[in-house]
Design an enzyme around this catalytic site. Structure first.
Site, PDB file in Angstrom:
ATOM      1  N   ASP B 231       0.720  -1.207   0.196  1.00 14.43           N
ATOM      2  CA  ASP B 231      -0.063  -0.083  -0.107  1.00 14.43           C
ATOM      3  C   ASP B 231       0.952   1.044   0.020  1.00 14.43           C
ATOM      4  O   ASP B 231       1.629   1.445   0.955  1.00 14.43           O
ATOM      5  CB  ASP B 231      -1.123  -0.106   1.164  1.00 14.43           C
ATOM      6  CG  ASP B 231      -1.880   1.157   1.423  1.00 14.43           C
ATOM      7  OD1 ASP B 231      -1.651   2.222   0.523  1.00 14.43           O
ATOM      8  OD2 ASP B 231      -2.919   0.855   1.706  1.00 14.43           O
ATOM      9  N   HIS B 327      20.847  15.182 -11.482  1.00 13.91           N
ATOM     10  CA  HIS B 327      19.499  15.216 -11.675  1.00 13.91           C
ATOM     11  C   HIS B 327      19.555  15.894 -13.303  1.00 13.91           C
ATOM     12  O   HIS B 327      18.733  15.380 -14.182  1.00 13.91           O
ATOM     13  CB  HIS B 327      18.688  15.771 -10.822  1.00 13.91           C
ATOM     14  CG  HIS B 327      18.089  15.219  -9.815  1.00 13.91           C
ATOM     15  ND1 HIS B 327      17.002  15.354  -9.131  1.00 13.91           N
ATOM     16  CD2 HIS B 327      18.593  13.966  -9.205  1.00 13.91           C
ATOM     17  CE1 HIS B 327      17.007  14.609  -8.062  1.00 13.91           C
ATOM     18  NE2 HIS B 327      18.030  13.683  -7.981  1.00 13.91           N
TER      19      HIS B 327
END
Lengths: 344, 344, 344, 344
Positions: B231, B327
């Site tokens: 979950d 990044h």
């Protein structure tokens, strides 16, 4: 991927009924949130307001001590215009809103806050801070930046500063539910709802030393984030916040959700993937170069109303103790031992 | 869906090199975690230990006050065997471990803790509590259960009780990295790592009023959870915890991660879906009726080592200020404005 | 009432050696703090800096919801000059610094921040807020003030907002202790001190879910507060804060204390009593109408240096495990069972 | 030193009307608490219950890592009887209740919990731990104790573990106030009280990120502690806790206070001083060798009822906005600028 709605959103940017995609393996969440949407619809819609707090990044520096810190912080304040210029040169979508220092001993944290148009902005903020630090602050001051993130931003850890100062979008949603709606759609009463709210979201959360005073912000946000390509780890920030349910007259309730820190974007990152692009399209979210940031604010308003819908239904479910039975009925047949994750 | 590894896991249940699936839109996370896996491999593996705290559910009751509360809590303690019998009758996989009361004023919270075999257990726990409450506690005592969850479990909100008592699996992972490994693979030094750890995970988190003292538990757990059908909202619990990096001799470091509350399952819920089943297969996770709970413990050990790998690499990235540049280099071409969500 | 010193204070307002009165039944505290004073003296003095955050009072209001809240907050912002005028008319010593709103649902908190000259200011702030609320805000807006204090000030409860925003005086003190001083006076080494600091003030406090990351701010502040007529209950605010001890070169340490929320006054309240007036006189604290606020700042600087002295000695005591033995030796003969309260 | 009462205490150990000494410079506190005593008297008394949690001390150890920690904790569990023997040999009043470990990385905290008869017990606990550590644990295991207190006890810093596990005495007090009493004595109504409670002690404290959800536990405890010779710095622990005020029928309220961590003693420390001994005598607190611990429990019950009295009156004062005016009227003439410290 399920869909809930129609969800009547009465925001400043979204004032219509929308269908909302939720990515979840839990059928009960879809059904429950749909029930919340029905209640909101019967009530005339959810009023929503959002604020763009901005994306934060907080490099941490080491000084020689109090005097050096004082000079350093003063230097930052004096050079704020130059700092802004450098930051904003890294992207045409980025605006530096402010820089708030926190210091003690030999440590200085600078919490930079940026607006980033329709993007969630974490990358933009990181790149801008990197530029500011490496090309200006460090060479000019000689003060060493120990890390580009000092955990004071705070990204993906629950923290009081995010609760207090906000991060990303700050979202408010409210609705008034009359007795008939409570009874007919949510199978509950004002009195029962207010009691559950008191014992669970207030006293229970207090006893637990919690930073989230709500039933299931995280469930709705996880489903929304995955559906629309947000960073699922940002559910951590989204779990902070307060649900309020108060008596409104003798048999109605006023219900609201408050989410101070919801980092989301309408463009970039996972939002560009096929399924997520479609979800954005379903929501009517489209970046417009002439109105930068508007799409993200619209998205935030829809998220706020959706969280409210989920919250209302789950809170009502608690009043009739039907949480377990709902899960039992709506489980997926092929799960032999653990039908679905529980909620709230 | 990316894959990292080989990850050398030296646990009690998993003592092998594994390939680990990560579901993420962030290529940088895969590359970075792979680097952490290399470092761990060069170090001889990550030692991992896990404890099954169990799944919790905490109904909240209203009494008439102190005397009634005292009688009620005493009654619960006296009837614990009957309560256990009723709970365990709801599922052959469920065992009631204990019930811890917390009371004040007219409010009583009973935090039930269950072991649930290989399942994450939230549904099982909810159903068991529902049975205990509706068929035994309420009728026998006349004390009203206001809600089946009093937010004292705590499910999907950050809370001190989860940090302190645990929830789901409690996970520890550690490794010692020698100077050569630090330099060659992580491009860093012991001294720099320890300094970043101090200013970021300790002082920065403290300044922020955080409940998570780590760089990016949430990023790795989100990717692992989605990959294996957990979950995703349980990333909230998973963000709690402490990373430690300490000097070990003059040029090496001891590094550890501590995650007190990681609710996961090897069966049930989203783990049964096609892609997730394959991911479990890749990890060698297979429920065995003769060894209930073993598969979930194995999964927890792999998760712990993976989180450690990600943590090491990101912390090292901070020391060389290459977070922003990593990044920039690894972004996906089709993202015009916001390449990917930032990390840590 | 004991006296410690001479304490070498190197502040902006106090740059001299002072003798400091401590009201305590614990002889060990006097002896220990004296030892810290010696170390500070040998180190050339404690550098101290203070900031006058101001005294806060936060009335809480109830609105009809988001729209009403928005109008209300906007109204407050628009009328700030009038609000300031009304507040400052209640006392010539009072200045309104700012008002920060926090709102959600139907609740609005307005955290008023005042400077109050040399007084601690809680009464002044309360009276000013009462005037503002009853004579202006309520009649003009029709919005009801539910309580003059909404627990968001926060007075005498530990709270993140006090840690983050400050309250009263924000105090910093630091000193560098060379190896000889550590060895000769504190009977310890840099290495041992840094290790205790790490395991106790950082990791131990983190594990405990604390809001205070120090050994004994509360002990010194309690003794100082009682000696000088402060409100002893404000020790609650004073217990918030961070001690840092870091290696400085191979054998020295940099040590600092950071106390973000110390509500104190040089006049008013218990400071006017005979013994307390004498204590102020001993400290050289005398209000000067031409320099309002200066006496309180001087007092804050002395308090900061005293807390640092106590902290250094106790932390050093931990390194040589002599805490228990010190207590055993310095006990008062007439205490049969419980010689004195323990410390830290 | 003022006196309030008669205070009708309906505890298990104290079932009588008592006069309670309060050491304070704030006349308004005496008057206000007296009003609370009147209300409690009219209501038939305050029901009080106390639990002796015990005094805690938590040494912190450094191990080589997970395996060493596991062995160490196991060793402690195996040797608990010997550890108990050694601890209890240090004082005939000391009993070791339990030891709870908390570990991560290379850190192990052992929170020892002792009952200490009528003494507050901090010194006893420290001496016992010192003996256990230096004469048994360290020599036998070779594991180094870094500090006798790892800040996990937690002494005099606000912390979740004290809130959750308790420390010293855990105290509960409650009373039901009918409409006539609310109106006649407290000049308020049930409806107004419940509203103030909601906005202030619940929502305001939540917004502030507080660990205390009450109006002024710290004020009453400070006055009680100084009057009876307790350690005033322990007001920090005493500020933790929850006040509840709930509608009870249409016009009455149920009101309670919950203080999980109140370290107090009936003997030892400052309790032996002249004035404090007299205060104890006034309260009827006398240690009895045949009933060790009873005097401290009686004292705790009286403290609980007194805190309730103060809390009721101040909360009522907020409903009629008379906080500021009460302070204005009751100030001491000789205070020119700052009449008295504010409250709540």
């Amino acid at each position: 991927m399920g869909v809930v709605g129609p969800l009547a959103v009465r925001g400043e940017y979204v004032d219509e009924d929308v269908y909302v995609p939720l990515a979840t393996t839990e059928a009960a969440l879809i059904a429950s949130t749909n029930r919340g949407c029905s209640a909101i619809r019967a009530a005339g819609g959810a009023r929503v307001r959002v604020e763009d707090v901005g994306m934060t990044r907080a490099p941490v520096f080491r000084t020689a001590g109090l005097e050096a810190t004082r000079s350093f912080v003063h230097w930052i304040e004096e050079r704020i215009d130059e700092i802004r210029r450098i930051a904003e040169a890294t992207s045409r979508h980025l605006k530096l809103l402010d820089v708030r220092p926190k210091s003690f001993g030999t440590t200085v944290l600078l919490r930079f806050r940026f607006s980033s148009g329709d993007a969630m902005g974490m990358n933009m903020a990181t790149i801008a801070c990197d530029r500011i630090v490496r090309e200006f602050i460090e060479p000019e001051t000689g003060v060493e930046c120990v890390a580009l993130s000092g955990n004071y931003c705070v990204d993906k850890k629950p923290a009081a500063i995010n609760f207090h100062e906000g991060r990303g979008k700050r979202i408010f949603a409210e609705v008034i539910l009359e007795a008939a709606v409570l009874r007919r759609i949510l199978k509950t009463t004002a009195r029962a709802l207010v009691e559950v709210q008191y014992r669970k979201n207030l006293l229970g959360s207090i006893a637990a030393g919690a930073q989230g005073f709500n039933a299931q912000f995280a469930n709705l946000l996880a489903a929304l984030f995955i559906a629309t390509g947000q960073d699922p780890a940002h559910v951590v920030e989204g779990s902070l916040g307060i649900t309020c349910i108060e008596a409104f007259g003798p048999e109605a309730v006023y219900a609201s959700v408050y989410l101070p820190a919801v980092p989301i974007g309408a463009v970039g990152g996972g939002t560009e993937l096929g399924t997520q692009r479609e979800a954005m399209h379903m929501l009517g979210i489209e970046a417009n170069a002439e109105r930068p940031g508007m799409a993200a604010l619209r998205l935030a308003e829809i998220f706020g109303a959706t969280v409210l819908a989920g919250e209302l239904s789950l809170m009502a479910a608690f009043t009739s103790q039907d949480l377990a039975s709902a899960h039992e009925k709506l489980g997926r047949g092929h799960v032999p031992t653990e039908p679905r994750p529980g909620r709230g």
